[in-house]
Enzyme design. Structure first.
Site, PDB file in Angstrom:
ATOM      1  N   CYS A  56     -12.102 -15.289 -12.976  1.00  0.00           N
ATOM      2  CA  CYS A  56     -13.296 -15.862 -12.355  1.00  0.00           C
ATOM      3  C   CYS A  56     -12.940 -17.043 -11.464  1.00  0.00           C
ATOM      4  O   CYS A  56     -12.297 -17.999 -11.904  1.00  0.00           O
ATOM      5  CB  CYS A  56     -14.292 -16.310 -13.419  1.00  0.00           C
ATOM      6  N   SER A 157     -21.897  -6.800 -15.048  1.00  0.00           N
ATOM      7  CA  SER A 157     -20.447  -6.751 -14.869  1.00  0.00           C
ATOM      8  C   SER A 157     -19.766  -6.100 -16.072  1.00  0.00           C
ATOM      9  O   SER A 157     -19.839  -6.613 -17.182  1.00  0.00           O
ATOM     10  CB  SER A 157     -19.898  -8.167 -14.673  1.00  0.00           C
ATOM     11  N   ARG A 169     -12.088 -10.226 -19.751  1.00  0.00           N
ATOM     12  CA  ARG A 169     -13.464 -10.707 -19.863  1.00  0.00           C
ATOM     13  C   ARG A 169     -13.732 -11.160 -21.299  1.00  0.00           C
ATOM     14  O   ARG A 169     -14.244 -10.389 -22.133  1.00  0.00           O
ATOM     15  CB  ARG A 169     -14.459  -9.628 -19.417  1.00  0.00           C
ATOM     16  N   ASP A 309     -19.820 -17.097  -0.018  1.00  0.00           N
ATOM     17  CA  ASP A 309     -19.529 -17.305  -1.430  1.00  0.00           C
ATOM     18  C   ASP A 309     -18.030 -17.360  -1.711  1.00  0.00           C
ATOM     19  O   ASP A 309     -17.605 -17.964  -2.695  1.00  0.00           O
ATOM     20  CB  ASP A 309     -20.178 -16.190  -2.252  1.00  0.00           C
ATOM     21  N   CYS A 350      -3.813  -4.516  13.351  1.00  0.00           N
ATOM     22  CA  CYS A 350      -5.112  -4.018  12.908  1.00  0.00           C
ATOM     23  C   CYS A 350      -5.892  -3.401  14.068  1.00  0.00           C
ATOM     24  O   CYS A 350      -6.564  -2.378  13.904  1.00  0.00           O
ATOM     25  CB  CYS A 350      -5.928  -5.145  12.289  1.00  0.00           C
ATOM     26  N   CYS A 359     -12.822  -0.106   8.415  1.00  0.00           N
ATOM     27  CA  CYS A 359     -12.378  -1.237   7.604  1.00  0.00           C
ATOM     28  C   CYS A 359     -12.709  -2.599   8.216  1.00  0.00           C
ATOM     29  O   CYS A 359     -13.141  -3.516   7.530  1.00  0.00           O
ATOM     30  CB  CYS A 359     -10.875  -1.121   7.393  1.00  0.00           C
ATOM     31  N   CYS A 363     -12.344  -8.330   4.034  1.00  0.00           N
ATOM     32  CA  CYS A 363     -12.772  -9.724   3.919  1.00  0.00           C
ATOM     33  C   CYS A 363     -11.693 -10.693   4.406  1.00  0.00           C
ATOM     34  O   CYS A 363     -10.518 -10.566   4.028  1.00  0.00           O
ATOM     35  CB  CYS A 363     -13.116 -10.034   2.478  1.00  0.00           C
ATOM     36  N   CYS A 382      -4.432  -4.025   2.753  1.00  0.00           N
ATOM     37  CA  CYS A 382      -4.397  -3.103   3.890  1.00  0.00           C
ATOM     38  C   CYS A 382      -3.861  -1.729   3.517  1.00  0.00           C
ATOM     39  O   CYS A 382      -4.470  -0.711   3.839  1.00  0.00           O
ATOM     40  CB  CYS A 382      -3.567  -3.706   5.020  1.00  0.00           C
TER      41      CYS A 382
END
Length: 452
Positions: A56, A157, A169, A309, A350, A359, A363, A382
Site C-alpha cells: 500500500c 479489494s 494483505r 492519486d 514508444c 497503450c 501510466c 512495457c
C-alpha cells in the site's frame, strides 16, 4: 489499497442504470468554459486504514501532514466539496468516488450525509452516482442496505484465494484478512449491491493466473479489475513484491485466452474491454490507456487537491479548495501541462510501437526505465503490455467485426472452440501438444484426450 476506477459500462458496452434519490435539486451555476469532464478521487479519511497491506502506497502519505491528529474530513469541507464538484462538472451525470485509506472508517452517518448534500445541490434533471472502494472487512448488513438503497458501486479489494491474498494483505496485527474480506463480499452479493473486485497483481499471485481467475468466477464475481503492483526502489529498481513485466503480460494473456473462449458477455475484465474499445478507436474509461491525462485528480481529507492519486506529492499540489475554487484548480495551467506531459514525454521507441494506439505508454508513474537504445522514460511494464496487446488485437478485431455485422460478440467463443477442437483432432502423437505445453502430444495430453 490501489486506485478505484469507476465502472462506466457493462460487458461489451451495456449501459449502467442511473441512480435513484436525486429528485431534490438546485439551479446549476457553472459557466460554459469550466464545464469539462473531470474526476476526483476523494479521500475523506486520508491514508488511514484498518489494514496494513505490504504494497500500500497510501499509508506513507501521513508524512505529508506531520502532527495531524485527525484525518477525518469535517462537515463544512464535505458540503463545500460536494457543492463545488457538482457546479464544476458539465453533467448531466456527476460521478463521485470515495476512497482512503479505508473510507468505511468514516462511519455510515458520514455517507448518509453525502447523499443528503448531493440531493441538496444537484440540478433538476441531473443524476448522481457514487463509487466506494473498500477492503470489505468492516461491511455489515446495515452498510449493505444503505449501499443498495442509494445505488453505490462498490469496489472490493481481493487478491485471489486465501493463500495468495494473505501474503500481502494483512491487518495491523499481521494477521490474515481473507476470511473477513470474503464475508464482506458475500454481504454485498446477498444484498444485491452493485460491486466489482479489484485485484492487485503482484509477484506472488501473478504466477497463478487461472487459479486467481477461476477463484473469482467460482465466487460469483462478474466484474474484475486487475491492477499491476509496481513499487519503485531508487531510480530504476522495484521491490520484490512488484510484478515483473513478463509476469504481467503472461498473467493477462493467459486469463484472456480463457475468457475469450468461455466468458465473453458473462465476465467483465476491465483491461480486456479497454483493449477492445481502443482497437475500435473509442476512448477508454481508464486514464492509463488514454493519450493524455490530468482529468483524474485526488482530494485529501483537508481539501488539498493533487494532480493525480499516484502523484500525491508536494510538487503536484494544486491548492486547497477552501481557498481556491475547485473549478479554478482543475483548469490550472499546471494541471493541463501535467496531463499533456504524458503524451509529449513519450520516448521515440514508444512512438514507433505497433500498439501505441492501445497503450499510450500506460501510466507516467511507471515510466522509469530506459528504452533498448538508452532513451529514458520507458514504462517498466512495457514488455508485458506489448505482449498482451499484440496477443489480443486479432481477437478484438473479430469481436468488432461481429458487432458491426449485428451479431453478438459471444459468437467468437463458438468459433474458437471449433478451431481448438480441429487442432486436437488433427494432431499426431509426435506433434507438439495443442495445449501449448511445448511437449509432444503423446507425452502430454494424449492419454487424457484419446485414451492410452
Amino acid at each position: 489499497m490501489y486506485n478505484l476506477t469507476v465502472r462506466t459500462g457493462s460487458p461489451m458496452g451495456a449501459p449502467r442504470t442511473p441512480p435513484k434519490g436525486t429528485d431534490d435539486h438546485r439551479v446549476h451555476q457553472t459557466t460554459p468554459e469550466t464545464r469539462r469532464p473531470f474526476h476526483v478521487m476523494t479521500k475523506p479519511i486520508g491514508p488511514i486504514c484498518n489494514l496494513d497491506c505490504a504494497y500500500c502506497y497510501y499509508l506513507e502519505k501521513e508524512q505529508l501532514y506531520p502532527g495531524t491528529r485527525s484525518f477525518r474530513m469535517n462537515d463544512a469541507l464535505l458540503e463545500s466539496y460536494i457543492r463545488q464538484y457538482i457546479e464544476a462538472n458539465p453533467g448531466p451525470e456527476v460521478h463521485f468516488a470515495w476512497q482512503g485509506g479505508e473510507p468505511t472508517l468514516m462511519g455510515l452517518d458520514f455517507f448518509r450525509r453525502i447523499v443528503e448534500l448531493q440531493k441538496k445541490y444537484l440540478p433538476a434533471g441531473w443524476v448522481c452516482t457514487n463509487a466506494l472502494q473498500t477492503n470489505g472487512t468492516l461491511l455489515t448488513t446495515e452498510w449493505c442496505t444503505f449501499l443498495r438503497e442509494n445505488r453505490f458501486l462498490v469496489g472490493i479489494s481481493i487478491d485471489g484465494p486465501a493463500h495468495l491474498h494473505d501474503i500481502y494483505r494483512l491487518d495491523k496485527g499481521q494477521r490474515p484478512t481473507h476470511a473477513k474480506v470474503m464475508r464482506g463480499l458475500r454481504l454485498l452479493q446477498e444484498h444485491r449491491v452493485e460491486y466489482n473486485v479489484l485485484c492487485v497483481v503482484n509477484r506472488a499471485n501473478s504466477e497463478h493466473p487461472l487459479e486467481v481467475y477461476h477463484f473469482f468466477k467460482e465466487s460469483g464475481v462478474r466484474w474484475i479489475q486487475f491492477i499491476p503492483a509496481v513499487e519503485r526502489v531508487g531510480e530504476k529498481e522495484v521491490t520484490d513484491r512488484s510484478v515483473r513485466p513478463e509476469q504481467w503480460g503472461r498473467f493477462l494473456t493467459t486469463i484472456f485466452d480463457e475468457w475469450v473462449r468461455n466468458d465473453i458477455g458473462r465476465i467483465y475484465v476491465q483491461t480486456f474491454e479497454e483493449a477492445i474499445r481502443s482497437e475500435a478507436g473509442i476512448p477508454g474509461g481508464l486514464c492509463v490507456f488514454q493519450e493524455t491525462c490530468g482529468d483524474a485528480l485526488a482530494l485529501e481529507h483537508n481539501g488539498d487537491l493533487y494532480s493525480c492519486d499516484h502523484f500525491v506529492l508536494p510538487e503536484y499540489l494544486l491548492g486547497n479548495i477552501e481557498r481556491t475554487p475547485l473549478r479554478e484548480l482543475v483548469t490550472d495551467p499546471r494541471q493541463q501541462a501535467f496531463g499533456e506531459a504524458k503524451r509529449d514525454s513519450l520516448p521515440a521507441y514508444c512512438r514507433r510501437c505497433e500498439v501505441l494506439s492501445l497503450c499510450h505508454g500506460e501510466c507516467p508513474k511507471n515510466r522509469f526505465i530506459e528504452t533498448p537504445d538508452g532513451e529514458p522514460g520507458l514504462n517498466y511494464l512495457c514488455a508485458g503490455y506489448r505482449r498482451f496487446f499484440n496477443h489480443v488485437r486479432p481477437y478484438a478485431r473479430r469481436i468488432l467485426d461481429l458487432l458491426h455485422a449485428g451479431r453478438p460478440a459471444s459468437q467468437l467463443m463458438a468459433e474458437l472452440q471449433a478451431q481448438d477442437e480441429a487442432k486436437w483432432r488433427s494432431a499426431g502423437r509426435n506433434d507438439p501438444c495443442p495445449c501449448g505445453s511445448g511437449k509432444k502430444y503423446k507425452r502430454c495430453c494424449w492419454d487424457m484426450r484419446r485414451g492410452a
